[in-house]
Design an enzyme around this catalytic site. Structure first.
Site, PDB file in Angstrom:
ATOM      1  N   ASP A  10      -5.175   6.973  19.807  1.00  0.00           N
ATOM      2  CA  ASP A  10      -5.179   7.348  21.237  1.00  0.00           C
ATOM      3  C   ASP A  10      -3.847   7.163  21.987  1.00  0.00           C
ATOM      4  OD1 ASP A  10      -7.819   7.666  20.527  1.00  0.00           O
ATOM      5  OD2 ASP A  10      -8.647   6.256  21.971  1.00  0.00           O
ATOM      6  N   ASP A  48      -8.815  10.599  22.169  1.00  0.00           N
ATOM      7  CA  ASP A  48      -9.963  10.443  23.066  1.00  0.00           C
ATOM      8  C   ASP A  48     -10.136  11.796  23.767  1.00  0.00           C
ATOM      9  OD1 ASP A  48     -11.727   8.251  23.692  1.00  0.00           O
ATOM     10  OD2 ASP A  48     -10.846   8.103  25.693  1.00  0.00           O
ATOM     11  N   HIS A  50     -12.852  13.639  26.136  1.00  0.00           N
ATOM     12  CA  HIS A  50     -14.112  13.594  26.879  1.00  0.00           C
ATOM     13  C   HIS A  50     -14.407  14.878  27.647  1.00  0.00           C
ATOM     14  CE1 HIS A  50     -14.413   9.399  25.957  1.00  0.00           C
ATOM     15  NE2 HIS A  50     -13.402   9.020  26.719  1.00  0.00           N
ATOM     16  N   HIS A  83     -10.867   9.970  32.443  1.00  0.00           N
ATOM     17  CA  HIS A  83      -9.649   9.982  31.617  1.00  0.00           C
ATOM     18  C   HIS A  83      -9.833  10.875  30.406  1.00  0.00           C
ATOM     19  CE1 HIS A  83     -12.236   7.050  29.599  1.00  0.00           C
ATOM     20  NE2 HIS A  83     -11.555   7.323  28.499  1.00  0.00           N
ATOM     21  N   LYS A 108     -12.680  12.108  19.460  1.00  0.00           N
ATOM     22  CA  LYS A 108     -13.868  11.261  19.639  1.00  0.00           C
ATOM     23  C   LYS A 108     -14.228  11.186  21.116  1.00  0.00           C
ATOM     24  CE  LYS A 108     -10.980   7.164  19.570  1.00  0.00           C
ATOM     25  NZ  LYS A 108     -11.251   6.789  20.961  1.00  0.00           N
ATOM     26  N   CYS A 153     -10.176   0.625  21.515  1.00  0.00           N
ATOM     27  CA  CYS A 153     -10.278   1.577  20.400  1.00  0.00           C
ATOM     28  C   CYS A 153      -9.609   1.094  19.125  1.00  0.00           C
ATOM     29  CB  CYS A 153      -9.771   2.940  20.846  1.00  0.00           C
ATOM     30  SG  CYS A 153     -10.873   3.664  22.079  1.00  0.00           S
TER      31      CYS A 153
END
Ligand code: VGL
Ligand code: ZN
Length: 199
Positions: A10, A48, A50, A83, A108, A153
């Site tokens: 990340d 990351d 989202h 984020h 992820k 993470c």
């Protein structure tokens, strides 16, 4: 046969100074990681990633503020500022991170209902990301973790790596943490207890 892999967690704009969930000195890991990449035949990145209405965002829970905890179907979940929204600048890798050596980028946290700290499992600790299968099939068994954030993470990934039968080390000089309510100390302790090599 080379069995070592560098797993870069990340290193994205939102976790660097100026980002939505900035980690202190997060950008300082970039030159260290770029240098390290030269020592590994295998480099894997995580990102990351989202949805805009992700359930780990405090904005989706009326009356809740970032960094509070809530109970989700799969257990306790920390709420975060919005984020790493898919396709946003914040979700991009830091512009100076060398992406060239990466043979796999694993995303992820892309399901709205569930967060994923670990590179191996979502936060229910049962839904796999596929990384275990990838590493096993390719004979990569000695894993070195670097990136952001040490106490979320990176730590959850290293712990799951050990749980999956890999050897795991974390190079702390190439990591930075969030340190939320003692999370740094807690997660360093958990990693040590699990047999993660902290360097
Ligand atoms: C992370 C909190 C929320 C991390 C990702 O990369 O450590 N932390 N999403
Ligand atoms: Zn996240």
């Amino acid at each position: 046969m080379a069995t070592k892999a560098l797993i870069v967690i990340d290193v994205q704009n939102d976790f660097c100074p100026g980002g939505a969930l900035a980690v202190d000195e997060g950008d300082q890991v970039v030159p260290v990681i770029n240098q390290l990449m030269g020592q590994f035949d295998h480099v894997i990145l995580t990102q990351d990633w989202h949805t805009a209405d992700h359930s780990s965002f405090a904005s989706q829970h009326p009356g809740k503020a970032p960094f509070e905890n809530i109970e989700m179907a799969y257990g306790s979940q920390t709420l975060w500022p919005d984020h790493c929204v898919q396709g946003s600048h914040g979700a991009d890798f830091h512009p100076e991170l060398n992406l060239m050596p990466a043979e796999l980028i694993i995303r992820k946290g892309f399901r709205t209902e569930i967060d994923s700290y670990s590179a191996f499992f979502e936060n229910d600790h049962v839904t796999p990301t596929g990384l275990t299968g990838y590493l096993r099939e390719r004979g990569l068994s000695e894993l070195t973790f670097v990136g952001l954030a040490t106490d979320f993470c990176v730590a959850y990934s290293a712990l799951d790596a050990v749980g999956q039968g890999f050897s795991a080390r974390v190079l702390l000089e190439a990591c930075r943490g969030i340190d939320l309510m003692g999370s740094m100390e807690t997660m360093i302790g958990k990693m040590k207890a699990a047999g993660v090599d902290l360097i």
